[in-house]
Design a protein around this motif. Structure first.
Motif, PDB file in Angstrom:
ATOM      1  N   SER A 155      -8.264  -1.344   3.161  1.00 43.75           N
ATOM      2  CA  SER A 155      -6.883  -1.442   3.627  1.00 43.75           C
ATOM      3  C   SER A 155      -6.152  -2.574   2.923  1.00 43.75           C
TER       4      SER A 155
ATOM      5  N   ASP B  15       0.861  -1.183   0.000  1.00 43.88           N
ATOM      6  CA  ASP B  15       0.000   0.000   0.000  1.00 43.88           C
ATOM      7  C   ASP B  15       0.896   1.230   0.000  1.00 43.88           C
TER       8      ASP B  15
ATOM      9  N   GLU C  17       2.534   0.124   3.802  1.00 47.28           N
ATOM     10  CA  GLU C  17       2.378  -1.196   4.405  1.00 47.28           C
ATOM     11  C   GLU C  17       2.758  -2.265   3.392  1.00 47.28           C
TER      12      GLU C  17
ATOM     13  N   LYS D  22       4.329  -2.456   9.125  1.00 48.96           N
ATOM     14  CA  LYS D  22       4.260  -1.006   8.987  1.00 48.96           C
ATOM     15  C   LYS D  22       5.174  -0.411  10.038  1.00 48.96           C
TER      16      LYS D  22
ATOM     17  N   GLU E   1      -0.337   4.116   2.776  1.00 43.89           N
ATOM     18  CA  GLU E   1      -0.123   3.804   4.187  1.00 43.89           C
ATOM     19  C   GLU E   1       1.271   3.253   4.456  1.00 43.89           C
TER      20      GLU E   1
END
Length: 276
Positions: free
Chosen positions: A138, A9, A14, A169, A12
């Protein structure tokens, strides 16, 4: 014996892996990831050295394709291996050795690599790829939905046994002390993906922040329901106020992340009460 998807991602920041296999404790073998470095799934006579080796090489700045060439190039049994990688920038790579049991293969696309072996057919990998690309939400949600789609499309031809989800993360772990944002495993279960989704939903309930639209004032019907549930569960007694009883429930059940200011409640917590 396995199918997996690795993803990234970029918003974010991640990195993650979701995997299912007709193999006990697949989460202890296949997924590796490190925040700001990348993620890897190693399977099919898995060479677990691929995990730390690939992460070390990506930490040096090498991209996924170069890392894939390096780790498989020095492995004399590489034709038995299958591996998928995502580097720190989200570049994907996948490899399926010529001696992997069929059906075996992989697909890469924007920010993901999906692969599997001993599958019913290629539809499992295609379903994972399509679902990951077309699902909103997400990274963790997209990964588990992709895994479920793979199973629905056919999955492992020998059946199911275990599943896992690993998402990293920076400072994403409990208390911010490590990068293990989500680390969930189902080691032995007749329907491991369904069980993984169940505990994933619980994880989100415990650790995801409350949604503003789900926070309500304790009054009217909400108050009546809360009184009934706290009484039924044994938290509201004569020596406690309703707020004290609610606080006792929240702290006993580890819902501190969902705790609101006095006079308000997260309706997802109330919903959980009703299910107990």
């Amino acid at each position: 014996m396995t199918y997996s998807i690795v993803g990234f991602d970029p918003v974010e920041k991640e990195w993650g892996v979701a995997v299912q296999s007709k193999f006990i404790g697949v989460g202890a073998v296949v997924p590796f990831a490190k925040a700001n470095v990348g993620a890897i799934a190693t399977q099919s006579y898995a060479n677990t050295a691929y995990g730390p080796e690939a992460l070390a090489l990506m930490a040096e700045g090498k991209n996924a394709e170069d890392v894939l060439d390096l780790i498989t190039g020095r492995d004399g049994k590489r034709e038995l291996r299958q591996v998928g990688l995502i580097d720190k920038n989200g570049n994907p790579a996948t490899f399926t050795g010529s001696e992997c049991y069929s059906w075996a293969g992989g697909i890469t696309g924007p920010y993901f690599a999906a692969q599997g072996n001993i599958l019913v057919d290629e539809r499992t990998v295609q379903a994972m790829a399509d679902t990951f690309q077309n699902t909103e939400g997400s990274l963790s949600y997209r990964l588990v939905q992709a895994l479920a789609a793979g199973q629905e499309a056919g999955g492992d031809s020998r059946g199911q046994q275990s599943a896992a989800l690993l998402v990293v993360k920076e400072n994403g772990g409990y208390g911010g002390y490590n990068d293990r944002y989500i680390d969930l495993r189902v080691d032995d279960h007749p329907k491991p993906i369904e069980e993984l989704i169940r505990i994933y939903d619980l994880h989100q309930l415990y650790f995801a922040p409350s949604k503003k639209e789900r926070v309500a004032e304790i009054e009217g019907e909400v108050e009546n329901d809360l009184v009934a549930e706290l009484t039924r569960l044994g938290y509201w007694t004569e020596d406690r106020s309703l707020q004290e009883a609610l606080r006792a429930f929240i702290h006993t059940e580890n819902f501190e992340m969902r705790e609101q200011e006095d006079g308000y409640i997260d309706l997802d917590v109330l919903h959980y009460m009703k299910q107990q």
